[in-house]
Write an enzyme that holds these catalytic residues in place. Structure first.
Site, short mmCIF file in Angstrom:
data_model
loop_
_atom_site.label_atom_id
_atom_site.label_comp_id
_atom_site.label_asym_id
_atom_site.label_seq_id
_atom_site.Cartn_x
_atom_site.Cartn_y
_atom_site.Cartn_z
N GLY A 83 -53.00 14.82 46.11
CA GLY A 83 -54.02 13.92 46.65
C GLY A 83 -55.14 13.64 45.67
O GLY A 83 -55.47 14.48 44.83
N ARG A 132 -46.62 13.06 44.95
CA ARG A 132 -46.42 14.41 45.49
C ARG A 132 -45.04 14.98 45.21
O ARG A 132 -44.61 15.94 45.84
CB ARG A 132 -46.67 14.39 47.01
CG ARG A 132 -48.11 14.18 47.41
CD ARG A 132 -48.37 14.66 48.81
NE ARG A 132 -49.75 14.43 49.23
CZ ARG A 132 -50.75 15.24 48.91
NH1 ARG A 132 -50.52 16.34 48.22
NH2 ARG A 132 -51.97 14.97 49.31
N ASP A 160 -50.08 24.14 44.85
CA ASP A 160 -48.63 23.94 44.66
C ASP A 160 -48.33 23.37 43.28
O ASP A 160 -47.39 23.79 42.61
CB ASP A 160 -48.08 22.97 45.72
CG ASP A 160 -47.91 23.63 47.07
OD1 ASP A 160 -47.72 24.86 47.11
OD2 ASP A 160 -47.98 22.93 48.09
N LYS A 200 -57.58 20.97 40.83
CA LYS A 200 -57.97 19.76 41.56
C LYS A 200 -57.71 19.92 43.03
O LYS A 200 -56.66 20.44 43.40
CB LYS A 200 -57.15 18.57 41.03
CG LYS A 200 -57.27 17.31 41.82
CD LYS A 200 -55.93 16.78 42.35
CE LYS A 200 -55.33 17.62 43.44
NZ LYS A 200 -54.26 16.99 44.22
N THR A 201 -58.59 19.55 43.89
CA THR A 201 -58.35 19.28 45.31
C THR A 201 -59.69 19.20 46.03
O THR A 201 -60.56 20.07 45.84
CB THR A 201 -57.45 20.30 46.04
OG1 THR A 201 -57.35 19.90 47.40
CG2 THR A 201 -57.90 21.75 45.99
P1 FBP Z 1 -54.15 17.96 47.73
O1 FBP Z 1 -53.94 19.28 48.39
O2 FBP Z 1 -52.96 17.43 47.06
O3 FBP Z 1 -55.36 17.96 46.84
O4 FBP Z 1 -54.48 16.90 48.88
C1 FBP Z 1 -55.59 16.97 49.66
C2 FBP Z 1 -55.53 16.08 50.87
O5 FBP Z 1 -56.53 15.10 50.79
C3 FBP Z 1 -55.64 16.89 52.16
O6 FBP Z 1 -57.00 17.15 52.48
C4 FBP Z 1 -54.92 16.02 53.14
O7 FBP Z 1 -54.41 16.75 54.22
C5 FBP Z 1 -53.80 15.46 52.32
O8 FBP Z 1 -54.28 15.41 50.99
C6 FBP Z 1 -53.35 14.08 52.75
O9 FBP Z 1 -52.22 13.75 52.04
P2 FBP Z 1 -51.69 12.28 51.75
O10 FBP Z 1 -52.56 11.71 50.67
O11 FBP Z 1 -50.30 12.50 51.28
O12 FBP Z 1 -51.81 11.52 53.03
#
Ligand code: FBP
Length: 563
Positions: free
Chosen positions: A101, A165, A196, A222-223
């Site tokens: 994300g 992803r 991950d 990152k997150t």
């Molecule tokens: P990451 O763990 O990859 O940093 O993603 C964070 C996030 O924004 C979460 O808070 C949320 O649940 C998810 O991504 C949403 O995923 P997508 O962008 O696939 O809808």
């Protein structure tokens, strides 16, 4: 067979042009952000070298981690330290990939690596893999040059090279990655991702070393979720900006609620499993109720108990004449409620092996209490619980509308209390989900500088031949000049989980700790916030003037600062 690497330069690609950004159409603020000069930690400003620390272990099950990473396990951490003389450097070929994300600051990590190469390893080449790990596997990349990178400096988003992803996990996929890095003759690959993706980065580093490839792999934390952190990696980038954006929005909603006096706003906040974002936003804005998933799990609360807690606050406020309020809900909440956890685990098994159709025969595989709970949930939530899992096997919590479910459950409970003569006011719920709005904002000064240092540091780690480390910038409570820079062995962040009869390495998600300073501060104040209106409107992110260089409450409290 691995896909042929797609040669590109200046943003053009054999798959069609990469439509880069045009700085000429930027707003004044965007333009001023491009010009914002980034401070570097002083250790990166002069001559430096790397000093190794002590040998490392693992967060849990070191014997298993050692078996899974025979080439990388036990590596020492590395610290960038001043050196009297310039250290000889050579041009490098480096690839970078954004994974998962979006999080504000990702572009600055790339700029940091790019500037490192320009300034310290002249003649280097840098490639950006397009669309996340799939770009590495399929050999889709863009060659990054100064003109291409320029409009992305201090800007939000991941659109410079985009993200994805996909996971590099099968032997064929590792081989595809090998073919790409070999074809490009890469000295290094920087993986910018969450828990991950960094686990994956470490597996890739291990594989490359096992194959005697020259390509080294460095991770970057990152997150927006804030759940990738440890002593050496005090925070993940993007958390600061995202929380400030959500807090501005929550502050606005609070003022709206107070202005009309007629709505309860139920705000679900992103953050996946962990409640760090909700906790941080609560500390910044002082809502009437904030549910912290980790506490709900610790107390083994049921959905009914969670509903009663919110309803009690609403009733108490009604007695004081307040029929409005703001309630924060972490998006992972339902996954923390033991009875729902059990239901989700059973659904995961069913989804993996059975046809889930409207006829509903699959429901007989649920345990009686799970079946009862499933039937009790509103239809929309039932459907959302059955949605496909993400590539890492997680329930897609961003798609589960817990805020709407709670409004419906609170309404029902209030009606019961009304019938019993215990509540006589009006309740009107408004639901919100603040998630995607916060992931691509212009990064705060903190995230801008933090990311730039992470990227510059990653360049240095690769220059010194390091692999399997995560870029680590520390001493973050001090001014940027005093930040420390280095790398932490990814294997040191790992434990194992048993999946399908095998040990799988995982970087454990850092959850909200109920005995740590941020939660304790929140817990000491929430009763007052529930009843009295102590709302705070932090306003929009500032890039200059008061508060512009302040980082978030969670980080400061965790680092022991008094705020
Ligand atoms: P990451 O763990 O990859 O940093 O993603 C964070 C996030 O924004 C979460 O808070 C949320 O649940 C998810 O991504 C949403 O995923 P997508 O962008 O696939 O809808």
């Amino acid at each position: 067979m691995a896909a042929a690497a797609v040669a590109t330069s200046n943003g053009a690609s054999a798959n069609g042009p990469t439509p880069g950004r045009l700085a000429s159409v930027y707003s004044e603020v965007q333009t001023s952000r491009i010009a914002h000069a980034l401070p570097l930690p002083s250790v990166l400003r002069s001559h430096f070298t790397l000093a190794d620390g002590a040998a490392s272990s693992a967060t849990g099950n070191p014997e298993e981690i050692a078996k899974l990473f025979p080439n990388l396990y036990g590596q020492p951490s590395a610290a960038v330290v001043p050196s009297a003389q310039p250290v000889a450097t050579k041009p490098l070929k480096i690839g970078v990939v954004l994974s998962g994300g979006q999080a504000p600051g990702g572009h600055n990590v790339i700029c940091g690596i790019f500037d490192y190469l320009q300034e310290r390893a002249k003649g280097s080449t840098m490639y950006g893999f397009k669309g996340g790990p799939a770009g590495v596997m399929k050999g889709k990349y863009v060659e990054l040059n100064a003109d291409f990178v320029y409009p992305y400096r201090n800007q939000g988003g991941f659109d410079m090279i985009c993200s994805g992803r996909d996971k590099i996990e099968t032997p064929e996929q590792f081989k595809q990655a090998e073919d790409t890095v070999t074809k490009l003759d890469l000295d290094g690959l920087v993986v910018i991702g969450g828990d991950d993706s960094n686990t994956n980065a470490c597996l890739l580093g291990e594989y490359f070393r096992g194959r005697n490839l020259k390509t080294r792999v460095i991770g970057c934390p990152k997150t927006i979720d804030g759940d990738l952190k440890c002593k050496e990696v005090p925070t993940s980038f993007g958390f600061d900006t995202a929380c400030k954006i959500y807090s501005e929005m929550i502050g606005n909603v609070m003022t709206d609620a107070r202005s009309t006096g007629k709505y309860y706003h139920f705000v679900r906040l992103m953050g996946r499993a962990a409640s760090h974002i909700t906790l941080e936003c609560a500390l910044q804005t002082h809502p009437n109720v904030s549910l912290i998933g980790e506490e709900v799990a610790e107390k083994k609360e049921t959905l009914k108990q969670v509903t009663d807690y919110i309803t009690d606050v609403i009733c108490k406020r009604a007695e004081l004449g307040y029929n409005y309020g703001v309630i924060l809900i972490p998006e992972g909440l339902i996954d923390f409620i033991p009875e729902v956890q059990k239901l989700i685990a059973e659904l995961n098994e069913i989804l993996a092996h059975d046809v889930v159709d409207e006829a509903g025969a699959w429901k007989s595989k649920l345990q009686p209490e799970s079946r009862q709970l499933f039937d009790f949930l509103p239809n929309t939530i039932q459907e959302q619980l059955l949605l496909e899992r993400d590539p890492h096997g997680n329930v897609q919590v961003a798609k589960i509308e817990t805020e709407k479910m709670l409004i419906a459950m609170v309404e029902t409970e209030l009606e019961k209390r009304r019938a019993a003569g215990k509540y006589s006011a009006h309740f009107r719920g408004q639901s919100h989900f603040f998630g995607y709005e916060g992931r691509c904002g212009l990064p705060t000064n903190f995230d801008s500088s933090y990311c730039y240092a992470l990227g510059y540091g990653a360049g240095a780690l690769l220059q010194f031949g390091k692999t399997g480390l995560i870029s680590s910038v520390g001493n973050l409570a001090a001014p940027v000049e005093e930040w420390t820079v280095g790398g932490t062995p990814l294997t040191a962040l790992m434990d194992v989980e048993r999946r399908h009869g095998k040990f799988k390495p995982v970087i454990k998600k850092a959850m909200v700790e109920l005995d740590a300073a941020p939660f304790k501060k929140f817990a000491s104040m929430r009763d007052e916030w529930a009843i009295k209106n102590r709302y705070i409107s932090p306003g929009p992110i500032q890039f200059s003037g008061p508060g512009s260089d302040a980082s978030n409450h969670t980080l400061m409290l965790e680092l022991g600062a008094q705020i």
